[in-house]
Write a protein that holds these residues in place. Structure first.
Motif, PDB file in Angstrom:
ATOM      1  N   THR A  20      29.112  64.483  97.782  1.00  0.00           N
ATOM      2  CA  THR A  20      28.216  63.738  97.145  1.00  0.00           C
ATOM      3  C   THR A  20      27.517  63.450  97.870  1.00  0.00           C
ATOM      4  OG1 THR A  20      28.472  61.184  95.932  1.00  0.00           O
ATOM      5  CG2 THR A  20      29.072  61.248  97.917  1.00  0.00           C
ATOM      6  N   ASN A  37      31.064  64.484  87.315  1.00  0.00           N
ATOM      7  CA  ASN A  37      31.243  65.923  88.750  1.00  0.00           C
ATOM      8  C   ASN A  37      32.115  65.033  89.058  1.00  0.00           C
ATOM      9  OD1 ASN A  37      28.328  66.779  89.012  1.00  0.00           O
ATOM     10  ND2 ASN A  37      28.404  64.578  89.268  1.00  0.00           N
ATOM     11  N   ARG A  82      21.776  61.125  93.364  1.00  0.00           N
ATOM     12  CA  ARG A  82      22.359  62.956  92.718  1.00  0.00           C
ATOM     13  C   ARG A  82      21.851  62.609  91.591  1.00  0.00           C
ATOM     14  NH1 ARG A  82      28.570  65.486  93.150  1.00  0.00           N
ATOM     15  NH2 ARG A  82      28.008  67.402  93.234  1.00  0.00           N
ATOM     16  N   ALA A 120      34.761  57.581  89.641  1.00  0.00           N
ATOM     17  CA  ALA A 120      35.096  58.509  90.826  1.00  0.00           C
ATOM     18  C   ALA A 120      33.790  58.546  92.109  1.00  0.00           C
ATOM     19  CB  ALA A 120      34.943  60.317  90.700  1.00  0.00           C
ATOM     20  N   SER A 164      46.962  64.234  90.661  1.00  0.00           N
ATOM     21  CA  SER A 164      44.958  64.014  90.859  1.00  0.00           C
ATOM     22  C   SER A 164      44.611  64.883  89.234  1.00  0.00           C
ATOM     23  CB  SER A 164      44.570  64.795  92.589  1.00  0.00           C
ATOM     24  OG  SER A 164      44.496  66.614  91.496  1.00  0.00           O
ATOM     25  N   ASP A 210      38.775  55.441  93.675  1.00  0.00           N
ATOM     26  CA  ASP A 210      38.264  56.897  94.281  1.00  0.00           C
ATOM     27  C   ASP A 210      40.037  56.758  94.295  1.00  0.00           C
ATOM     28  OD1 ASP A 210      36.478  59.206  94.701  1.00  0.00           O
ATOM     29  OD2 ASP A 210      38.235  59.367  95.622  1.00  0.00           O
TER      30      ASP A 210
END
Ligand code: SAM
Lengths: 121, 284
Positions: B73, B213, B77, B108, B17, B140
């Motif tokens: 999330t 992020n 945002r 993401a 990851s 994602d």
């Protein structure tokens, strides 16, 4: 310091809201119903009103309509904060001149988010 | 867990990851992976590490990675990136193209709040966007969040963080305690699984990339690699949007920050606006 008028017939809710909003550097005035709240507004107009819907004596919607007719009454940001979470009711409150809407239960993040969306922080 | 287990697990997680786990994150690994172990009838994390080494550990490996990623999330945002999109990015691209297709990648996407926020911004343009079509692709690593993204159904808490109530009324339908994004917004976004560590050239070329992020969890080398490959998937006049705690400065030369626009970057291939304006003035 700016002031926030917290209008709710539940003292628990007022206390929780006070704690969160004081941390955002507002001074808090509390009212138990719409009539008390209107009295506060006539004396001194707050910068923001956190407003419950269902209250004895004068409910939130009636308070809002009265507030907007007062001299200077168009200025405060009014954020409804209520368990009336139905889309029809939300729309009604917005048409009556509310600036934002919080569906109970709320938390710190939501209050902060709504204060920032209305340009208060 | 013994130190060999922690070393194995952190290598495994980084390899799959990109997430970097320093020694002091041991507690995090424990709190997140013990429930995974329990689900697979494994007694502790040492045994979990052993199980991961065996062939056919596919489901377990997926669960481990999903448990370790942070999916936090919310709608709109930080607000600024969406203001920048509306006020800077879209006007610039629509001016230089005048019509056609604009491709946007949300790299993401998590449970979908970011790509749907982008779709709402585009929808709000209304007639200003006449002549343009928009493709938004949300990707994602985690299948779990992608399923949520596709369902586009959010709790009362989720729709109240970041989303102004007028947009909630306009673009969502209420269903008891939950709210679903309306079909006209949902149809603007496609979701696909994708690991940023692997080759993503098959996705094609984009005009706008939101990559927010996620780089914060990677080490510097991984950030540099991902950003270099991102630059290749973008049009020369494309825009990159990073998260509030992320930057390209000191990490890659492939992008440069836009003056006065926090979190907004342009491909280094693009000539900077000021010198070009200057040139025009002195010539004409
Ligand atoms: C904190 S969320 C950010 C969501 C959204 N972009 C935002 O800013 O609100 C990070 C997301 O990155 C995903 N992610 C982590 N590592 C990844 C990788 N190597 N490739 C693709 N996605 C990854 C996680 O699954 C998670 O959903």
């Amino acid at each position: 310091m700016r002031t926030c008028l917290v209008v709710d017939d539940s003292s628990v809710i007022r206390k929780v809201a006070r704690r969160i909003i004081e941390d955002m550097e507002f001074s808090i005035v509390e009212a138990e119903d719409g009539e008390q709240a209107l009295g506060h507004c006539v004396e001194s107009m707050p910068d923001v009103v956190l407003l419950d819907w269902n209250m004895p004596v004068m409910d939130g919607l009636m308070f809002l309509q009265e507030l907007r007719t007062l001299p200077g009454g168009e200025a405060p940001q009014v954020i409804f904060c209520t368990t009336e979470n139905d889309v029809g009711q939300i729309a009604r409150a917005m048409r009556a001149g509310a600036n934002e809407y919080i569906m109970k239960p709320f938390d710190r993040d939501i209050i902060e988010s709504k204060f920032s969306q209305t340009g208060l922080i | 867990m013994n130190s060999a287990t922690f070393a194995y697990l952190s290598d495994f997680i980084k390899d799959r990851s990109g997430l970097v786990l320093s020694e002091e994150k041991q507690y995090l690994v424990e709190t997140r992976l013990l429930p995974v172990a329990r689900k697979h009838d494994i007694t502790n994390l040492d045994a979990l590490a052993t199980a991961l080494r065996t062939p056919f550990s596919g489901d377990l490996a997926t669960d481990v990675i999903e448990a370790m990623t942070t999916n936090e999330t919310f709608f709109f945002r930080d607000m600024t990136p969406f203001d920048n999109l509306k006020e800077t990015v879209l006007p610039a691209l629509m001016k230089s193209r005048t019509s056609g297709r604009l491709r946007i990648w949300c790299a993401a996407a998590s449970s979908g709040q970011e790509p749907y926020s982008i779709a709402i911004v585009l929808k709000e343009l209304g007639a200003k966007a006449a002549g343009f079509t928009f493709d938004i692709i949300g990707t994602d690593l985690s299948m779990e969040v992608l399923e949520r993204a596709k369902a586009a159904t959010y709790s009362q808490f989720e729709v109240q963080r970041g989303l102004p109530v007028n947009l909630l009324l306009k673009y969502f339908s209420q269903n008891g305690d939950t709210w679903q994004v309306n079909q006209d917004i949902r149809s603007m976004v496609q979701f696909r699984p994708l690991n940023l560590l692997r080759d993503f050239s098959a996705l094609g070329v984009f005009d706008i990339v939101f990559c927010r992020n996620v780089l914060i969890y990677f080490d510097r080398e991984t950030k540099t690699d991902v950003l270099a490959r991102l630059a290749k998937q973008m049009t020369p006049d494309g825009f990159l949007v990073l998260g509030a705690a992320e930057t390209v400065v000191g990490i890659t030369e492939a992008f440069r920050p836009m003056a006065g626009k926090r979190g907004l970057y342009q491909n280094s291939l693009t000539p900077a606006a000021t010198p070009r304006e200057h040139l025009k003035l002195s010539v004409g």
